[in-house]
Design a protein around this motif. Structure first.
Motif, PDB file in Angstrom:
ATOM      1  N   THR A  18       2.572  -5.950   0.343  1.00 13.79           N
ATOM      2  CA  THR A  18       1.469  -6.079   1.303  1.00 13.79           C
ATOM      3  C   THR A  18       1.694  -5.204   2.527  1.00 13.79           C
ATOM      4  O   THR A  18       0.730  -4.702   3.111  1.00 13.79           O
ATOM      5  N   HIS A 137      -3.898 -11.390  -0.563  1.00 12.62           N
ATOM      6  CA  HIS A 137      -2.858 -11.228   0.451  1.00 12.62           C
ATOM      7  C   HIS A 137      -3.033  -9.906   1.174  1.00 12.62           C
ATOM      8  O   HIS A 137      -3.313  -8.876   0.570  1.00 12.62           O
ATOM      9  N   SER A 138      -2.828  -9.944   2.492  1.00 10.23           N
ATOM     10  CA  SER A 138      -2.630  -8.741   3.294  1.00 10.23           C
ATOM     11  C   SER A 138      -1.286  -8.902   3.987  1.00 10.23           C
ATOM     12  O   SER A 138      -0.580  -9.893   3.782  1.00 10.23           O
ATOM     13  N   SER A 139      -0.923  -7.955   4.831  1.00 11.10           N
ATOM     14  CA  SER A 139       0.368  -8.059   5.526  1.00 11.10           C
ATOM     15  C   SER A 139       0.347  -9.161   6.573  1.00 11.10           C
ATOM     16  O   SER A 139       1.409  -9.595   7.037  1.00 11.10           O
ATOM     17  N   THR A 142      -3.188 -14.720   4.217  1.00 18.37           N
ATOM     18  CA  THR A 142      -3.446 -15.087   2.825  1.00 18.37           C
ATOM     19  C   THR A 142      -4.721 -15.915   2.793  1.00 18.37           C
ATOM     20  O   THR A 142      -4.935 -16.761   3.670  1.00 18.37           O
ATOM     21  N   GLU A 163      -5.908  -5.580   1.253  1.00 17.66           N
ATOM     22  CA  GLU A 163      -5.566  -6.785   0.510  1.00 17.66           C
ATOM     23  C   GLU A 163      -5.277  -6.455  -0.953  1.00 17.66           C
ATOM     24  O   GLU A 163      -5.760  -5.458  -1.491  1.00 17.66           O
TER      25      GLU A 163
END
Length: 268
Positions: A18, A137-139, A142, A163
């Motif tokens: 991510t 999910h991204s950095s 969620t 994402e």
């Protein structure tokens, strides 16, 4: 042939994957059955490729009352899984019948098909029929989104550029199901797909794929009024090189009746 220079990443965890999404012009590689051909034809350009093969996303887990499918899980693994066959047999049946033979089933993934969102593929309508959710999910965050809301248009989803899909969550099935599709030959995409399931309310549901840009879900289908309910549910019909929308729309009521009849037979 892919002619541009690429940075290739093989992250060892979801968190590492991510973080790489924050780079510009990134493509996520799952099974690669769609991404690689698109890149080879120059229809998808990117500067970096993130291969999820080492990120630990290839499992099928028992979530008590739902199946948790990792993004790197192949169709072959789904079809062969005793847990999937017992708890979500519609998903196992769909996976076993994916177009393209063993090579595609061994390499292709459910999550990849969902992200590509081809109206004529098997996965979108089946995920909607099963009330599945996708975990994104991204950095920094969620979130989960229902499959019915994930598919926005032909080849378009709710997935943001930063994402990726980590898992698909599928509630365990209740009641009998049936699945039918029409395609021109073994190697072609489906023209129309139809899934008959039992809704949470206990009523029968019908979900059609390939007819419109996104799946058509009819949550309370009446066997005596199938044609009318299907016709009233159709939006702008989907056309591509395989079939015009008019043909897909004409097929839909008959395929709906057939899949409902099969469901009744299995329940008797």
């Amino acid at each position: 042939m892919i002619r541009t220079a690429l940075r290739f990443h093989a992250p060892a965890s979801l968190g590492e994957a991510t973080r790489l999404l924050d780079e510009d012009a990134v493509a996520v590689l799952g099974g690669g059955t769609m991404l690689i051909p698109l890149m080879s034809r120059g229809k998808r350009c990117c500067q970096s490729v993130i291969d999820l093969g080492r990120a630990g996303l290839d499992g099928i887990e028992d979530g008590s009352d739902e199946l948790i499918v990792g993004a790197r899980t192949s169709y072959t693994a789904l079809a062969a899984s005793p847990l999937c066959r017992a708890r979500v047999p519609l998903l196992a049946e769909m996976a076993a019948g994916i177009t393209g033979g063993a090579q595609i089933r061994n390499q292709g993934t459910l999550a990849g098909s969902a992200c590509y969102a081809n109206p004529g593929s098997d996965a979108p309508a089946v995920l909607v029929a099963l009330d599945a959710r996708l975990r994104l999910h991204s950095s920094s965050a969620t979130r989960e989104i229902a499959a019915a809301d994930f598919f926005r248009d032909a080849f378009s989803t709710a997935l943001a550029a930063n994402e990726l899909v980590s898992h698909i969550i599928v509630p365990y099935q209740r009641g009998q199901h049936a699945y039918q599709k029409v395609k021109f030959c073994e190697g072609s995409w489906p023209i129309v797909t139809a899934a008959a399931t039992v809704a949470a309310s206990g009523t029968r549901s019908l979900t059609l794929g390939g007819v419109c840009a996104t799946p058509i879900h009819i949550p309370d289908i009446d066997s005596h009024h199938v044609d009318e309910q299907v016709s009233h549910s159709l939006r702008a019909l989907w056309s591509d090189e395989l079939a015009p929308g008019s043909y897909r729309g004409a097929l839909a009521p008959g395929l709906a009746r057939r899949v409902l009849a099969r469901q009744e037979e299995q329940g008797s």
